[in-house]
Design a protein around this motif. Structure first.
Motif, PDB file in Angstrom:
ATOM      1  N   ILE A 283     -16.413  22.136  45.958  1.00 43.28           N
ATOM      2  CA  ILE A 283     -15.488  22.539  47.014  1.00 43.28           C
ATOM      3  C   ILE A 283     -14.896  23.900  46.660  1.00 43.28           C
ATOM      4  CG2 ILE A 283     -13.262  22.006  48.093  1.00 43.28           C
ATOM      5  CD1 ILE A 283     -13.913  19.051  47.724  1.00 43.28           C
ATOM      6  N   ASP A 284     -15.063  24.870  47.542  1.00 47.12           N
ATOM      7  CA  ASP A 284     -14.452  26.187  47.396  1.00 47.12           C
ATOM      8  C   ASP A 284     -13.342  26.315  48.440  1.00 47.12           C
ATOM      9  OD1 ASP A 284     -16.392  26.652  45.507  1.00 47.12           O
ATOM     10  OD2 ASP A 284     -17.589  27.988  46.773  1.00 47.12           O
ATOM     11  N   THR A 285     -12.158  26.743  48.026  1.00 47.70           N
ATOM     12  CA  THR A 285     -11.034  26.778  48.959  1.00 47.70           C
ATOM     13  C   THR A 285      -9.983  27.783  48.508  1.00 47.70           C
ATOM     14  OG1 THR A 285      -9.449  25.378  50.157  1.00 47.70           O
ATOM     15  CG2 THR A 285      -9.792  24.887  47.815  1.00 47.70           C
ATOM     16  N   GLU A 286      -8.913  27.933  49.286  1.00 46.95           N
ATOM     17  CA  GLU A 286      -7.749  28.774  48.990  1.00 46.95           C
ATOM     18  C   GLU A 286      -8.104  30.230  48.673  1.00 46.95           C
ATOM     19  OE1 GLU A 286      -4.556  25.625  47.243  1.00 46.95           O
ATOM     20  OE2 GLU A 286      -5.997  26.418  45.797  1.00 46.95           O
ATOM     21  N   PRO A 287      -8.829  30.909  49.559  1.00 45.42           N
ATOM     22  CA  PRO A 287      -9.190  32.298  49.274  1.00 45.42           C
ATOM     23  C   PRO A 287      -8.011  33.249  49.408  1.00 45.42           C
ATOM     24  CG  PRO A 287      -9.851  31.722  51.503  1.00 45.42           C
ATOM     25  CD  PRO A 287      -9.342  30.458  50.871  1.00 45.42           C
ATOM     26  N   ARG A 288      -8.037  34.339  48.653  1.00 44.22           N
ATOM     27  CA  ARG A 288      -7.090  35.445  48.785  1.00 44.22           C
ATOM     28  C   ARG A 288      -7.792  36.729  48.380  1.00 44.22           C
ATOM     29  NH1 ARG A 288      -4.024  32.975  51.428  1.00 44.22           N
ATOM     30  NH2 ARG A 288      -1.748  33.116  51.540  1.00 44.22           N
ATOM     31  N   TRP A 289      -7.621  37.772  49.199  1.00 44.00           N
ATOM     32  CA  TRP A 289      -8.229  39.066  48.912  1.00 44.00           C
ATOM     33  C   TRP A 289      -7.462  39.789  47.811  1.00 44.00           C
ATOM     34  CZ3 TRP A 289     -12.121  41.209  52.394  1.00 44.00           C
ATOM     35  CH2 TRP A 289     -12.432  40.390  53.478  1.00 44.00           C
ATOM     36  N   SER A 290      -8.181  40.535  46.993  1.00 41.27           N
ATOM     37  CA  SER A 290      -7.517  41.474  46.091  1.00 41.27           C
ATOM     38  C   SER A 290      -6.952  42.608  46.928  1.00 41.27           C
ATOM     39  CB  SER A 290      -8.495  42.015  45.051  1.00 41.27           C
ATOM     40  OG  SER A 290      -9.542  42.763  45.671  1.00 41.27           O
ATOM     41  N   PRO A 291      -5.891  43.281  46.474  1.00 39.12           N
ATOM     42  CA  PRO A 291      -5.273  44.319  47.297  1.00 39.12           C
ATOM     43  C   PRO A 291      -6.191  45.483  47.645  1.00 39.12           C
ATOM     44  CG  PRO A 291      -4.307  44.268  45.094  1.00 39.12           C
ATOM     45  CD  PRO A 291      -5.142  43.046  45.228  1.00 39.12           C
ATOM     46  N   ASP A 292      -7.210  45.730  46.842  1.00 37.31           N
ATOM     47  CA  ASP A 292      -8.143  46.817  47.165  1.00 37.31           C
ATOM     48  C   ASP A 292      -9.301  46.357  48.040  1.00 37.31           C
ATOM     49  OD1 ASP A 292      -9.735  45.355  45.418  1.00 37.31           O
ATOM     50  OD2 ASP A 292      -9.951  46.962  43.943  1.00 37.31           O
ATOM     51  N   GLY A 293      -9.344  45.069  48.382  1.00 34.59           N
ATOM     52  CA  GLY A 293     -10.375  44.545  49.267  1.00 34.59           C
ATOM     53  C   GLY A 293     -11.715  44.309  48.612  1.00 34.59           C
ATOM     54  N   SER A 294     -11.800  44.450  47.296  1.00 36.89           N
ATOM     55  CA  SER A 294     -13.088  44.325  46.605  1.00 36.89           C
ATOM     56  C   SER A 294     -13.443  42.885  46.263  1.00 36.89           C
ATOM     57  CB  SER A 294     -13.073  45.152  45.313  1.00 36.89           C
ATOM     58  OG  SER A 294     -12.874  46.518  45.572  1.00 36.89           O
ATOM     59  N   TRP A 295     -12.437  42.053  46.052  1.00 34.56           N
ATOM     60  CA  TRP A 295     -12.675  40.702  45.558  1.00 34.56           C
ATOM     61  C   TRP A 295     -11.964  39.684  46.430  1.00 34.56           C
ATOM     62  CZ3 TRP A 295     -16.002  40.216  41.507  1.00 34.56           C
ATOM     63  CH2 TRP A 295     -16.200  41.342  40.696  1.00 34.56           C
ATOM     64  N   ILE A 296     -12.474  38.469  46.387  1.00 34.48           N
ATOM     65  CA  ILE A 296     -11.764  37.326  46.928  1.00 34.48           C
ATOM     66  C   ILE A 296     -11.590  36.315  45.806  1.00 34.48           C
ATOM     67  CG2 ILE A 296     -11.906  35.331  48.467  1.00 34.48           C
ATOM     68  CD1 ILE A 296     -13.117  37.135  50.555  1.00 34.48           C
ATOM     69  N   TYR A 297     -10.334  36.009  45.494  1.00 34.39           N
ATOM     70  CA  TYR A 297     -10.019  34.970  44.527  1.00 34.39           C
ATOM     71  C   TYR A 297      -9.985  33.637  45.264  1.00 34.39           C
ATOM     72  CZ  TYR A 297      -8.712  38.590  41.145  1.00 34.39           C
ATOM     73  OH  TYR A 297      -8.738  39.655  40.278  1.00 34.39           O
ATOM     74  N   PHE A 298     -10.404  32.575  44.616  1.00 33.39           N
ATOM     75  CA  PHE A 298     -10.416  31.271  45.286  1.00 33.39           C
ATOM     76  C   PHE A 298     -10.395  30.151  44.254  1.00 33.39           C
ATOM     77  CE2 PHE A 298     -14.795  32.425  44.502  1.00 33.39           C
ATOM     78  CZ  PHE A 298     -15.471  31.250  44.226  1.00 33.39           C
ATOM     79  N   THR A 299     -10.136  28.942  44.732  1.00 38.22           N
ATOM     80  CA  THR A 299     -10.145  27.745  43.904  1.00 38.22           C
ATOM     81  C   THR A 299     -11.451  27.001  44.123  1.00 38.22           C
ATOM     82  OG1 THR A 299      -7.744  27.526  44.137  1.00 38.22           O
ATOM     83  CG2 THR A 299      -8.945  25.585  43.385  1.00 38.22           C
ATOM     84  N   SER A 300     -12.032  26.501  43.038  1.00 35.29           N
ATOM     85  CA  SER A 300     -13.279  25.744  43.155  1.00 35.29           C
ATOM     86  C   SER A 300     -13.371  24.712  42.033  1.00 35.29           C
ATOM     87  CB  SER A 300     -14.484  26.685  43.065  1.00 35.29           C
ATOM     88  OG  SER A 300     -15.704  25.953  43.142  1.00 35.29           O
ATOM     89  N   ASP A 301     -14.002  23.580  42.360  1.00 38.63           N
ATOM     90  CA  ASP A 301     -14.280  22.586  41.325  1.00 38.63           C
ATOM     91  C   ASP A 301     -15.751  22.622  40.926  1.00 38.63           C
ATOM     92  OD1 ASP A 301     -15.513  21.483  43.521  1.00 38.63           O
ATOM     93  OD2 ASP A 301     -14.505  19.534  43.403  1.00 38.63           O
ATOM     94  N   ARG A 302     -16.406  23.730  41.186  1.00 40.02           N
ATOM     95  CA  ARG A 302     -17.847  23.855  40.895  1.00 40.02           C
ATOM     96  C   ARG A 302     -18.166  23.648  39.423  1.00 40.02           C
ATOM     97  NH1 ARG A 302     -19.636  29.657  42.611  1.00 40.02           N
ATOM     98  NH2 ARG A 302     -18.511  29.063  44.502  1.00 40.02           N
ATOM     99  N   GLY A 303     -17.176  23.846  38.538  1.00 39.64           N
ATOM    100  CA  GLY A 303     -17.407  23.634  37.108  1.00 39.64           C
ATOM    101  C   GLY A 303     -16.968  22.270  36.615  1.00 39.64           C
ATOM    102  N   GLY A 304     -16.550  21.404  37.543  1.00 43.36           N
ATOM    103  CA  GLY A 304     -16.153  20.050  37.176  1.00 43.36           C
ATOM    104  C   GLY A 304     -14.683  19.770  37.376  1.00 43.36           C
ATOM    105  N   SER A 305     -13.833  20.795  37.234  1.00 39.90           N
ATOM    106  CA  SER A 305     -12.394  20.632  37.478  1.00 39.90           C
ATOM    107  C   SER A 305     -11.900  21.839  38.270  1.00 39.90           C
ATOM    108  CB  SER A 305     -11.629  20.517  36.162  1.00 39.90           C
ATOM    109  OG  SER A 305     -11.687  21.743  35.442  1.00 39.90           O
ATOM    110  N   PRO A 306     -10.797  21.712  38.997  1.00 41.83           N
ATOM    111  CA  PRO A 306     -10.319  22.832  39.806  1.00 41.83           C
ATOM    112  C   PRO A 306      -9.924  24.025  38.934  1.00 41.83           C
ATOM    113  CG  PRO A 306      -9.293  20.771  40.500  1.00 41.83           C
ATOM    114  CD  PRO A 306      -9.972  20.497  39.204  1.00 41.83           C
ATOM    115  N   GLN A 307     -10.570  25.136  39.167  1.00 41.50           N
ATOM    116  CA  GLN A 307     -10.267  26.375  38.455  1.00 41.50           C
ATOM    117  C   GLN A 307     -10.316  27.538  39.437  1.00 41.50           C
ATOM    118  OE1 GLN A 307      -9.254  26.592  35.382  1.00 41.50           O
ATOM    119  NE2 GLN A 307      -9.749  24.538  34.635  1.00 41.50           N
ATOM    120  N   ILE A 308      -9.857  28.690  38.987  1.00 45.98           N
ATOM    121  CA  ILE A 308      -9.821  29.878  39.833  1.00 45.98           C
ATOM    122  C   ILE A 308     -10.998  30.783  39.501  1.00 45.98           C
ATOM    123  CG2 ILE A 308      -8.500  31.967  40.373  1.00 45.98           C
ATOM    124  CD1 ILE A 308      -5.967  30.213  39.845  1.00 45.98           C
ATOM    125  N   TYR A 309     -11.640  31.249  40.552  1.00 39.85           N
ATOM    126  CA  TYR A 309     -12.781  32.146  40.448  1.00 39.85           C
ATOM    127  C   TYR A 309     -12.521  33.367  41.331  1.00 39.85           C
ATOM    128  CZ  TYR A 309     -15.341  28.106  38.534  1.00 39.85           C
ATOM    129  OH  TYR A 309     -15.749  27.047  37.775  1.00 39.85           O
TER     130      TYR A 309
END
Length: 425
Positions: A283-309
């Protein structure tokens, strides 16, 4: 005794400015911790129209004190914007800066307020400013004066003129409210019997994106605050949630389940141009753009537990950002791009945490246990968030160094889902 209409108007305006609650419940602000080494400042009584001057100075003082960066030195009386301050007296009182001002009637029932800020040790003028306003704009003008003083003394923009959005839940009713940053002037943008979540400000402060369940499913709307009109930005099959504006205001990052599990997509604000940006088996969720528009930070459990990517807005391979602990969610990059606020679970407590994006050092900023929904002030100095006190949702704010703390609450209601708006234009 005959009372003039002008005095009645001024008295009414001052009463509203000084805290009348009006139709919507106001947030009350309680300072629970202040910064060390606060700058000693005197805000003298402004001269001119007495009722207006008193109302203005009271809000300016409250703004600066609430910031936690200033210590208000007892005023020594009135000071206009032209007279030389009594520097020797101010030095004895321990003031480093002094603000004086004059409020004078102008044409068409308007006013002109002139302000001067002086450096006490140097006995020199730091800056002057003039403001044209009506009696209905007293509080807004006072916030602008506080912003002027704040910026001149700290070198960074003040946020007293900004607005915040939040959701108030009472029995069988949800309201998306917008208020001044100090909790005053609360207005309902939307009322519903169904939940409203995830409000997010457009970069220019004119719109809010949010999720409403009024269609018996989560749908993303974009709401124009001036006109009250809104349109659907995402209503695809399944769930539509977690809108986040791009820095240029042209696109939204959203979370959709139209292709299965919750995944990240980009969409134009009118609902066109949908494009998937990331894929994972989790599950990928809770996106937020970096202020320069280059990245989107988000929450994911793709590694087994909820972490930020984070992932490039052009797509590609996602990079893991958090590694400490087994539960880190809700990433919020600071507007200056230096830090990342998020919620971490520590010994069963969900706490607001800050990461320096250069050094990767982290700091827990709160001692509460049920923090959620962090939102940076536009100058990156403060973080607004929701937490729980006595089983009731309240808002709180803490400075990025953890020293300045505030609590904002509405009597007999749950307050959640805060979002701090951009700098006033």
């Amino acid at each position: 005794m005959k009372i003039s209409r002008r005095v009645l108007v001024l008295a009414c305006a001052a009463s509203c400015l000084l805290g009348a609650t009006g139709a919507h419940a106001q947030l009350t602000v309680e300072i629970t911790g202040s910064g060390s080494n606060r700058l000693p400042v005197t805000i003298a009584d402004f001269t001119g129209e007495r009722i207006v001057a008193q109302a203005l100075t009271s809000v300016v003082r409250a703004d600066l004190e609430r910031s936690g960066l200033f210590r208000l030195v007892d005023t020594f009386g009135a000071l206009d914007d032209k007279s030389t301050p009594a520097f020797s007296d101010l030095k004895q009182r321990g003031a480093d800066a002094v603000v004086g001002g004059t409020v004078m009637p102008a044409t068409d029932g308007r006013y002109e307020t002139r302000v001067r800020l002086s450096d006490v040790p140097k006995e020199a003028v730091i800056g002057t400013q003039a403001y044209a306003h009506t009696s209905a704009q007293l509080r807004a003008t006072a916030h602008r004066i506080a912003d002027f003083v704040y910026e001149k003394l700290t070198g960074e923009p003040g946020v007293f003129s900004t607005r915040i959005a939040y959701v108030v839940k009472s029995t069988g009713r949800y309201e998306l409210q917008v208020a001044d940053a100090d909790g005053s002037n609360a207005q309902a943008a939307l009322a519903s019997r169904e939940p409203i979540i995830s409000p997010a400000w457009s970069p220019d402060g004119s719109k809010l994106a949010y999720v409403s369940f009024e269609a018996k499913k989560p749908v993303v709307y974009v709401h124009d605050l001036a006109s009250g009109r809104r349109h659907v930005a995402a209503n695809f099959k399944g769930s539509n949630s977690a809108p986040a504006w791009s820095p240029d205001g042209k696109r939204l990052a959203v979370v959709l389940t139209k292709d299965g599990a919750s995944q990240l997509y980009l969409v134009n604000t009118d609902g066109s141009g949908i494009a998937r940006i990331a894929s994972s088996s989790g599950i990928d969720t809770e996106p937020r753009w970096s202020p320069d528009g280059s990245w989107i930070y988000f929450t994911s459990d793709r590694g087994g537990s909820p972490q930020i990517y984070r992932i490039a807005t052009t797509g590609g391979v996602a990079e893991r950002v958090t590694f400490d602990g087994s539960y880190n969610v809700t990433p919020r990059p600071s507007p200056d791009g230096k830090n990342l606020a998020y919620i971490a679970r520590n010994n069963g407590r969900f706490q607001l945490t800050l990461m320096d994006l250069t050094t990767k050092q982290t700091q827990i900023l709160t001692d509460s246990a049920k923090d959620e929904s962090p939102s940076f002030s536009p100058n990156s100095r403060m973080i607004l968030y929701a937490t729980e006190v006595g089983g009731r949702g309240v808002l709180a704010a803490v400075s990025s160094d953890g020293r300045v703390k505030q609590k904002l609450s509405v009597q007999a209601a749950d307050v959640r889902e805060p979002a701090w708006g951009p700098l006033a234009k």
